[in-house]
Write an enzyme that holds these catalytic residues in place. Sequence first.
Site, PDB file in Angstrom:
ATOM      1  N   SER A 120     -30.354 -64.320  11.883  1.00 54.98           N
ATOM      2  CA  SER A 120     -30.007 -63.283  11.234  1.00 54.98           C
ATOM      3  C   SER A 120     -28.698 -63.288  10.923  1.00 54.98           C
ATOM      4  CB  SER A 120     -30.371 -61.916  11.521  1.00 54.98           C
ATOM      5  OG  SER A 120     -31.943 -62.060  11.504  1.00 54.98           O
ATOM      6  N   HIS A 141     -33.368 -68.542   6.560  1.00 52.91           N
ATOM      7  CA  HIS A 141     -33.168 -67.324   6.875  1.00 52.91           C
ATOM      8  C   HIS A 141     -34.330 -66.581   5.975  1.00 52.91           C
ATOM      9  CE1 HIS A 141     -31.217 -62.986   7.338  1.00 52.91           C
ATOM     10  NE2 HIS A 141     -32.068 -63.146   7.948  1.00 52.91           N
ATOM     11  N   GLU A 153     -32.382 -67.372   2.782  1.00 52.65           N
ATOM     12  CA  GLU A 153     -31.187 -67.737   2.611  1.00 52.65           C
ATOM     13  C   GLU A 153     -30.899 -69.080   3.295  1.00 52.65           C
ATOM     14  OE1 GLU A 153     -28.882 -64.645   4.851  1.00 52.65           O
ATOM     15  OE2 GLU A 153     -27.193 -64.339   3.166  1.00 52.65           O
ATOM     16  N   ASN A 191     -27.133 -60.094   6.037  1.00 52.57           N
ATOM     17  CA  ASN A 191     -26.905 -58.763   7.026  1.00 52.57           C
ATOM     18  C   ASN A 191     -25.497 -58.395   7.161  1.00 52.57           C
ATOM     19  OD1 ASN A 191     -29.535 -58.389   8.052  1.00 52.57           O
ATOM     20  ND2 ASN A 191     -29.502 -60.327   8.839  1.00 52.57           N
TER      21      ASN A 191
HETATM   22  N1  CAA Z   1     -46.671 -57.941   6.331  1.00 53.45           N
HETATM   23  C1  CAA Z   1     -47.255 -58.429   5.264  1.00 53.45           C
HETATM   24  N2  CAA Z   1     -47.459 -57.760   3.922  1.00 53.45           N
HETATM   25  C2  CAA Z   1     -47.059 -56.557   3.912  1.00 53.45           C
HETATM   26  C3  CAA Z   1     -46.441 -55.816   5.117  1.00 53.45           C
HETATM   27  C4  CAA Z   1     -46.378 -56.696   6.381  1.00 53.45           C
HETATM   28  N3  CAA Z   1     -45.881 -56.225   7.411  1.00 53.45           N
HETATM   29  N4  CAA Z   1     -46.096 -54.570   4.695  1.00 53.45           N
HETATM   30  C5  CAA Z   1     -46.627 -54.370   3.481  1.00 53.45           C
HETATM   31  N5  CAA Z   1     -47.254 -55.646   3.139  1.00 53.45           N
HETATM   32  C6  CAA Z   1     -47.604 -55.773   1.630  1.00 53.45           C
HETATM   33  C7  CAA Z   1     -48.821 -54.870   1.189  1.00 53.45           C
HETATM   34  O1  CAA Z   1     -50.075 -55.429   1.622  1.00 53.45           O
HETATM   35  C8  CAA Z   1     -48.533 -54.744  -0.053  1.00 53.45           C
HETATM   36  O2  CAA Z   1     -49.319 -56.151  -0.883  1.00 53.45           O
HETATM   37  P1  CAA Z   1     -49.813 -56.201  -2.373  1.00 53.45           P
HETATM   38  O3  CAA Z   1     -48.888 -55.365  -3.189  1.00 53.45           O
HETATM   39  O4  CAA Z   1     -49.766 -57.585  -2.587  1.00 53.45           O
HETATM   40  O5  CAA Z   1     -51.083 -55.230  -1.932  1.00 53.45           O
HETATM   41  C9  CAA Z   1     -47.190 -54.958  -0.546  1.00 53.45           C
HETATM   42  O6  CAA Z   1     -46.583 -55.565   0.911  1.00 53.45           O
HETATM   43  C10 CAA Z   1     -46.789 -53.522  -0.804  1.00 53.45           C
HETATM   44  O7  CAA Z   1     -47.021 -52.713   0.425  1.00 53.45           O
HETATM   45  P2  CAA Z   1     -47.352 -51.294   0.336  1.00 53.45           P
HETATM   46  O8  CAA Z   1     -47.829 -50.639  -0.942  1.00 53.45           O
HETATM   47  O9  CAA Z   1     -48.224 -50.768   1.545  1.00 53.45           O
HETATM   48  O10 CAA Z   1     -46.073 -50.381   0.703  1.00 53.45           O
HETATM   49  P3  CAA Z   1     -44.562 -50.397   0.000  1.00 53.45           P
HETATM   50  O11 CAA Z   1     -44.731 -50.346  -1.582  1.00 53.45           O
HETATM   51  O12 CAA Z   1     -43.714 -49.437   0.788  1.00 53.45           O
HETATM   52  O13 CAA Z   1     -43.958 -51.885   0.419  1.00 53.45           O
HETATM   53  C11 CAA Z   1     -42.505 -52.944   1.845  1.00 53.45           C
HETATM   54  C12 CAA Z   1     -43.602 -52.337   1.650  1.00 53.45           C
HETATM   55  C13 CAA Z   1     -42.574 -54.253   0.797  1.00 53.45           C
HETATM   56  C14 CAA Z   1     -42.276 -53.487   3.098  1.00 53.45           C
HETATM   57  C15 CAA Z   1     -41.509 -52.138   1.144  1.00 53.45           C
HETATM   58  O14 CAA Z   1     -41.323 -50.902   1.762  1.00 53.45           O
HETATM   59  C16 CAA Z   1     -40.054 -52.690   1.008  1.00 53.45           C
HETATM   60  O15 CAA Z   1     -39.616 -53.696   0.302  1.00 53.45           O
HETATM   61  N6  CAA Z   1     -39.133 -52.484   2.448  1.00 53.45           N
HETATM   62  C17 CAA Z   1     -37.862 -53.124   2.569  1.00 53.45           C
HETATM   63  C18 CAA Z   1     -38.035 -54.386   3.274  1.00 53.45           C
HETATM   64  C19 CAA Z   1     -36.635 -55.006   3.286  1.00 53.45           C
HETATM   65  O16 CAA Z   1     -35.474 -54.511   3.101  1.00 53.45           O
HETATM   66  N7  CAA Z   1     -36.701 -56.350   4.049  1.00 53.45           N
HETATM   67  C20 CAA Z   1     -35.601 -57.016   4.503  1.00 53.45           C
HETATM   68  C21 CAA Z   1     -35.158 -56.654   5.751  1.00 53.45           C
HETATM   69  S1  CAA Z   1     -33.829 -57.312   6.457  1.00 53.45           S
HETATM   70  C22 CAA Z   1     -34.272 -58.859   6.757  1.00 53.45           C
HETATM   71  O17 CAA Z   1     -35.375 -59.319   6.718  1.00 53.45           O
HETATM   72  C23 CAA Z   1     -32.946 -59.785   7.298  1.00 53.45           C
HETATM   73  C24 CAA Z   1     -32.552 -59.746   8.638  1.00 53.45           C
HETATM   74  O18 CAA Z   1     -32.404 -60.849   9.287  1.00 53.45           O
HETATM   75  C25 CAA Z   1     -32.862 -58.588   9.475  1.00 53.45           C
HETATM   76  P1  NAD Z   2     -39.464 -60.323  17.787  1.00 53.63           P
HETATM   77  O1  NAD Z   2     -38.919 -59.745  18.805  1.00 53.63           O
HETATM   78  O2  NAD Z   2     -40.712 -59.773  17.069  1.00 53.63           O
HETATM   79  O3  NAD Z   2     -40.312 -61.867  18.398  1.00 53.63           O
HETATM   80  C1  NAD Z   2     -39.574 -62.757  18.871  1.00 53.63           C
HETATM   81  C2  NAD Z   2     -40.330 -63.706  19.865  1.00 53.63           C
HETATM   82  O4  NAD Z   2     -39.738 -64.500  20.350  1.00 53.63           O
HETATM   83  C3  NAD Z   2     -41.025 -62.817  20.847  1.00 53.63           C
HETATM   84  O5  NAD Z   2     -42.416 -63.147  20.762  1.00 53.63           O
HETATM   85  C4  NAD Z   2     -40.615 -63.665  22.206  1.00 53.63           C
HETATM   86  O6  NAD Z   2     -41.654 -63.819  22.917  1.00 53.63           O
HETATM   87  C5  NAD Z   2     -40.336 -65.164  21.591  1.00 53.63           C
HETATM   88  N1  NAD Z   2     -39.259 -65.784  22.231  1.00 53.63           N
HETATM   89  C6  NAD Z   2     -38.020 -65.575  22.827  1.00 53.63           C
HETATM   90  N2  NAD Z   2     -37.414 -66.272  23.585  1.00 53.63           N
HETATM   91  C7  NAD Z   2     -38.076 -67.352  23.379  1.00 53.63           C
HETATM   92  C8  NAD Z   2     -38.096 -68.658  23.717  1.00 53.63           C
HETATM   93  N3  NAD Z   2     -37.066 -69.147  24.477  1.00 53.63           N
HETATM   94  N4  NAD Z   2     -39.315 -69.716  23.440  1.00 53.63           N
HETATM   95  C9  NAD Z   2     -40.325 -69.194  22.629  1.00 53.63           C
HETATM   96  N5  NAD Z   2     -40.365 -67.991  22.277  1.00 53.63           N
HETATM   97  C10 NAD Z   2     -39.510 -67.120  22.548  1.00 53.63           C
HETATM   98  O7  NAD Z   2     -38.426 -60.727  16.893  1.00 53.63           O
HETATM   99  P2  NAD Z   2     -38.361 -61.136  15.437  1.00 53.63           P
HETATM  100  O8  NAD Z   2     -38.016 -59.744  14.330  1.00 53.63           O
HETATM  101  O9  NAD Z   2     -39.544 -61.924  14.964  1.00 53.63           O
HETATM  102  O10 NAD Z   2     -37.293 -61.963  15.028  1.00 53.63           O
HETATM  103  C11 NAD Z   2     -36.866 -63.238  15.671  1.00 53.63           C
HETATM  104  C12 NAD Z   2     -35.830 -64.102  14.746  1.00 53.63           C
HETATM  105  O11 NAD Z   2     -35.859 -63.651  13.373  1.00 53.63           O
HETATM  106  C13 NAD Z   2     -34.499 -63.551  15.357  1.00 53.63           C
HETATM  107  O12 NAD Z   2     -33.407 -64.501  15.475  1.00 53.63           O
HETATM  108  C14 NAD Z   2     -33.990 -62.365  14.346  1.00 53.63           C
HETATM  109  O13 NAD Z   2     -32.695 -62.165  14.250  1.00 53.63           O
HETATM  110  C15 NAD Z   2     -34.586 -63.275  13.127  1.00 53.63           C
HETATM  111  N6  NAD Z   2     -35.188 -62.356  11.812  1.00 53.63           N
HETATM  112  C16 NAD Z   2     -35.341 -60.969  12.140  1.00 53.63           C
HETATM  113  C17 NAD Z   2     -35.579 -60.108  10.950  1.00 53.63           C
HETATM  114  C18 NAD Z   2     -36.495 -58.921  11.194  1.00 53.63           C
HETATM  115  O14 NAD Z   2     -36.582 -58.101  10.101  1.00 53.63           O
HETATM  116  N7  NAD Z   2     -37.078 -58.645  12.370  1.00 53.63           N
HETATM  117  C19 NAD Z   2     -35.451 -61.031   9.584  1.00 53.63           C
HETATM  118  C20 NAD Z   2     -35.051 -62.168   9.531  1.00 53.63           C
HETATM  119  C21 NAD Z   2     -34.520 -62.707  10.406  1.00 53.63           C
END
Ligand code: CAA
Ligand code: NAD
Length: 283
Positions: A120, A141, A153, A191
């Site tokens: 991330s 990503h 990404e 991020n």
């Molecule tokens: N896995 C798979 N599919 C999922 C799901 C999950 N965990 N959660 C929801 N869905 C699907 C549903 O099945 C539904 O599918 P259809 O439209 O095809 O029927 C669709 O998503 C919409 O779901 P809901 O109607 O139940 O709920 P919603 O309209 O609130 O949508 C959401 C759910 C898509 C998760 C929405 O809340 C959303 O877009 N949230 C923000 C997500 C976001 O910002 N993600 C980025 C996080 S940051 C990141 O990923 C980067 C990082 O490195 C941290």
């Molecule tokens: P998570 O905690 O759900 O899962 C991580 C998994 O990795 C666990 O099952 C753990 O047992 C396994 N693991 C740890 N060390 C390991 C190793 N040495 N060998 C094999 N497996 C190992 O975490 P997540 O949310 O799936 O995040 C995983 C990666 O994806 C991170 O780098 C995170 O930054 C990135 N990411 C997360 C998100 C998010 O929204 N959570 C979005 C994009 C990218």
Amino acid sequence: MMDIQKIMVIGAGQMGSGIAQVCAAAGFDVFLHDLKEEFVNRGMSSIDKQLQKQVEKDRITLQEKDAILERITPSVDLTHAGSVDIVIEAAVEKMDVKASLFHELDKLAQEHAILATNTSSLPITEIAAATKRPEKVIGMHFMNPVPVMKLVEIIRGLATSDEVYEAIHDLTKKLAKVPVEVNDFPGFVSNRILMPMINEAIYTVYEGVATPEAVDEVMKLGMNHPMGPLTLADFIGLDTCLYIMETLHEGFGDDKYRPCPLLRKYVKAGWLGRKTGKGFYSY
Ligand code: CAA
Ligand code: NAD
């Protein structure tokens, strides 16, 4: 163009299982690898659940669901890396874990194999430096939830070759996702922009300005975000949020990226959000 047929996904958590699912749905053979069998099984059953929902919505047939699951082979043996064309690493967001994994994978993988990371925020160039093939290391990503979110990404390290970049660009499109190329800087684009907003939302609660519910309602109804920032933080995982903020803080050195003490406290308490059943909300 490099021909990608077989894929290994490392980490069967929420991201790794989502990545394995979309790869298998696109017709690729996939190893889904984690440290313990119980972790891989948890990932496999979450994929099963997701696909079952697709069947219930008449998006795929039961036969298609079974065919997708059959293309995914559970693994707790890293030497499977020796039989794939690309490894996509989605283990925990810690540089020491990723560096030692890449060091091992470099020794096990075939010469032509690409080593991609779903990090991330961590520097691709530093992860690549743990290998003897930095030209074949790249950031791929995905966003959470992987089956739903369109963006991937793509981040090149300093040494990533054009050929590897093109192969990842092509693979992303085959997975029905949209690739966007960005440079290797802490937090990339996604991020660097998202996580300070989430951190600020946590400060808002920490300073007693509003409850988590109120903060989320303001951002949902006031800014049309699909989830409020604290619901989203719980969804991402509070550990992952903290590690990303630490990377931004260290990388930019500016105090505006300081992780909120409340975020640290929750992570120390083991309140990691949805995945542990408790974070800003209970699940
Ligand atoms: N896995 C798979 N599919 C999922 C799901 C999950 N965990 N959660 C929801 N869905 C699907 C549903 O099945 C539904 O599918 P259809 O439209 O095809 O029927 C669709 O998503 C919409 O779901 P809901 O109607 O139940 O709920 P919603 O309209 O609130 O949508 C959401 C759910 C898509 C998760 C929405 O809340 C959303 O877009 N949230 C923000 C997500 C976001 O910002 N993600 C980025 C996080 S940051 C990141 O990923 C980067 C990082 O490195 C941290
Ligand atoms: P998570 O905690 O759900 O899962 C991580 C998994 O990795 C666990 O099952 C753990 O047992 C396994 N693991 C740890 N060390 C390991 C190793 N040495 N060998 C094999 N497996 C190992 O975490 P997540 O949310 O799936 O995040 C995983 C990666 O994806 C991170 O780098 C995170 O930054 C990135 N990411 C997360 C998100 C998010 O929204 N959570 C979005 C994009 C990218």
